[in-house]
Design a protein around this motif. Structure first.
Motif, short mmCIF file in Angstrom:
data_model
loop_
_atom_site.label_atom_id
_atom_site.label_comp_id
_atom_site.label_asym_id
_atom_site.label_seq_id
_atom_site.Cartn_x
_atom_site.Cartn_y
_atom_site.Cartn_z
N ASN A 1 -6.32 0.47 -1.37
CA ASN A 1 -7.67 0.83 -1.83
C ASN A 1 -7.68 1.16 -3.31
N LYS B 1 0.81 -1.23 0.00
CA LYS B 1 0.00 0.00 0.00
C LYS B 1 0.84 1.27 0.00
N ASN C 1 -1.13 4.20 -3.12
CA ASN C 1 -2.48 4.12 -2.57
C ASN C 1 -3.38 5.16 -3.19
N ASP C 2 -4.61 5.21 -2.68
CA ASP C 2 -5.60 6.10 -3.28
C ASP C 2 -5.27 7.59 -3.08
N GLN C 3 -4.31 7.90 -2.22
CA GLN C 3 -3.93 9.28 -1.98
C GLN C 3 -2.81 9.76 -2.90
N ASN C 4 -1.97 8.82 -3.39
CA ASN C 4 -0.81 9.25 -4.17
C ASN C 4 -0.70 8.61 -5.54
N ASP D 1 -10.44 3.99 -7.35
CA ASP D 1 -10.72 3.76 -5.94
C ASP D 1 -11.48 2.44 -5.81
N LEU E 1 -8.79 7.55 -10.58
CA LEU E 1 -7.73 8.27 -9.87
C LEU E 1 -6.51 8.54 -10.74
#
Length: 572
Positions: A490, A59, A62-65, A505, A512
């Motif tokens: 995620n 992870k 991930n869904d943030q980066n 996502d 994303l």
């Protein structure tokens, strides 16, 4: 060589009863593979785990980066068309196979793409006419410090993983009967289990196990019962000799019960009147054990249970799609399940220990069957949608390409969802006279493929297998899109036939990140980590042959992107 074993069990209820008598101790996988499986940084087999979940616990991405993903390197395979392999990674080495042309197996530095070794097998020059559906390769397997792979002329080869030098080379079957190997073997303790293609050529399907150290055959189990074996009476005369039921896709393995799982292909020929006896439940013809899921004892090849998804199959609804194994909560109880998104358009969930069917519901538009009888594990077929010789049967849904074809799905235990790329296509069919000729197509069916119903031809579906309800969907303009991979970050990744590699996502389906990689994809992505850095990889190169049988939609698929043959590896 140990004595070859062939064993059969009878009806669905009898199969489950037979399994109840088996009390096998938990099995230990090959030590080298077992160590590789314990390291979350590796991707050691086709579906990452032997359960074929295609889920990675990594992870760092991930869904943030994920929006910051950049190309780390690209590696040209030197072969166009149907590059369908999922690479594997053991430690800091990536192994990948190419398809047509100069078919090769490569070992690369996983961080840089630099070649460590290359092996190019000698393949029969006349193999092309005996391969049904393109000159493809779905990759390699790892065990016993060896890289194992099959060839189009039906050899199983083992290479030293460090040097690429051949260790053994075994002929599995005579390819001139229309039998090819396109998928990697399944590792079962000290054995490599492999099937072969040939359902369209009148092959008699079989699964065979080979000793990892010597390449010698240990057991063989035919998927079509011969005279005196239970189920042979569902075949007309000697039609069982050319009955199809080929296990050409990847298998799965549960080491706790020492059970290996494989799906089987359509029966041969497509014209059911040639082969079916007309005696079974609901008046449906069966042709055991085609278009089925088989659970076999890993040591002996003995069939523990079988679940036939499409009895008396007449539409080219192979049952070969990969079996995903997981423990999920159903009605408040943790249940060991086998999941399959079948070509016939139904999503199957069954208890993998007993073979008992839990649920079967359409995941694409389906009209060849009205519903599924769970208690009897049989479809309730619509007779109006069965092909006949005297008139064309129209608007049969789904088409032969299936609600899902070979492109692999994934399961994320954290979201509880499976991620499937689906096809929304239908077909017209009319059966025809057919005579078996060795090494030639054995169909007995004239068909055409048409767009399905609705506003999309393809879709990425996130499905809750416990409830059989969609969590979210992403409509796609064309069918025949690539397989999926999901992570603890995620995320779900997949490539489409238009050449776009996507990250979404996993909970919501929100796009994303995406990248145009220049050629359509069928292969499933994968991810790995080396020296604390996570990478994501995808192999490009769309198929050439299957779209040619998809009518006007197939022309659009071939026009969407050129053929390709490149491994793309991304990182932050």
């Amino acid at each position: 060589m140990r004595r070859k074993r062939q064993s059969w069990v009878g009806s669905a209820s009898g199969l489950a009863l037979a399994l109840g008598l088996i009390t096998a101790a938990p099995a230990v996988a090959d030590e080298a593979l077992n160590q590789a499986l314990q390291n979350p940084n590796n991707w050691p087999s086709y579906g990452r785990t032997q359960a074929n979940t295609r889920f990675s616990p990594l992870k760092q991405i991930n869904d943030q980066n994920v929006g910051q993903l950049k190309l780390a390197y690209a590696f040209q395979l030197g072969a166009l068309r149907s590059n369908e392999a999922t690479p594997i990674v053991i430690g800091d080495t990536l192994y990948v196979s190419s398809s047509s042309g100069p078919r090769s197996v490569y070992a690369l530095d996983a961080k840089t793409g630099k070649i460590r070794w290359q092996y190019q097998p000698v393949i029969a020059e006349d193999v092309d006419p005996f391969v049904c559906c393109d000159l493809d390769s779905r990759g390699v397997a790892y065990a016993d410090s060896k890289i194992l792979f099959g060839t189009l002329d039906a050899h199983l080869i083992a290479l030293d993983a460090k040097t690429g030098k051949p260790v053994w080379n075994t002929v599995v079957v005579d390819y001139k009967g229309g039998m090819a190997i396109t998928s990697p073997p399944t590792i079962v303790k000290n054995l490599a289990v492999i099937g072969y293609a040939g359902g369209e050529y009148g092959a008699r399907g079989a699964l065979q196990a080979y000793d990892l150290k010597t390449g010698k055959q240990v057991w063989k189990t035919y998927t079509i019962p011969g005279p005196g074996e239970p189920g042979n009476d569902t075949w007309k005369g000697d039609s069982w000799k050319h009955g199809g039921g080929a296990a050409w896709q990847v298998g799965s393995y549960d080491p706790q019960t020492n059970t290996v799982f494989y799906g089987t292909s359509n029966p041969g020929p497509w014209n059911a009147a040639v082969r079916s006896t007309g005696t079974s439940d609901y008046g449906q013809l069966t042709n055991l054990y085609t278009s089925s899921t088989l659970a076999l004892d890993g040591d002996t090849g003995k069939i523990k249970w079988a679940l036939q998804s499409t009895p008396a199959e007449a539409w080219d609804y192979d049952g070969v799609n990969e079996l995903v194994l997981a423990d999920i909560t159903i009605d408040g109880k943790k249940t060991p399940v086998m999941m399959k998104a079948d070509r016939d358009g139904f999503f199957f969930v069954a208890n993998r220990d007993t073979g008992k069917l839990i649920s079967a519901k359409p995941f694409v538009p389906v009209n060849w069957a009205k519903s599924y009888d769970i208690a009897k594990a049989r479809p309730i077929e619509d007779p109006a949608k069965r092909p006949h010789m005297d008139a064309k049967t129209t608007d049969i849904c789904p088409s032969w390409m299936g609600g899902k074809n070979w492109q692999p799905m994934s399961f994320n235990p954290e979201t509880g969802l499976v991620y499937v790329t689906t096809n929304n296509m239908c077909q017209d069919m009319q059966t025809a006279e057919v005579t078996y000729r060795r090494g030639s197509f054995y169909l007995g069916n004239d068909f055409s493929v048409n767009p399905g119903h609705g506003d999309h031809l393809g879709q990425l579906l996130a499905l809750d297998p416990a409830t059989q309800k969609p969590a979210w969907t992403m409509n796609l303009p064309l069918p025949w899109n690539g397989g999926t991979m999901t992570t603890a970050g995620n995320l779900v990744f997949f490539g489409d036939i238009n050449g776009i590699f996507h990250a979404l996502d996993a909970k919501t389906g929100k796009p994303l990140w995406q990248m145009n990689v220049g050629s359509g994809m069928g292969a499933g992505p994968m991810t790995f980590s080396v020296d604390g850095k996570q990478y994501v990889a995808i192999l490009t190169g769309r198929a050439e042959s299957p779209p040619a049988f998809m009518g006007e939609v197939g022309k659009k698929i071939m026009a969407a992107t050129p053929e390709g043959g490149t491994l793309f590896v991304f990182t932050l």
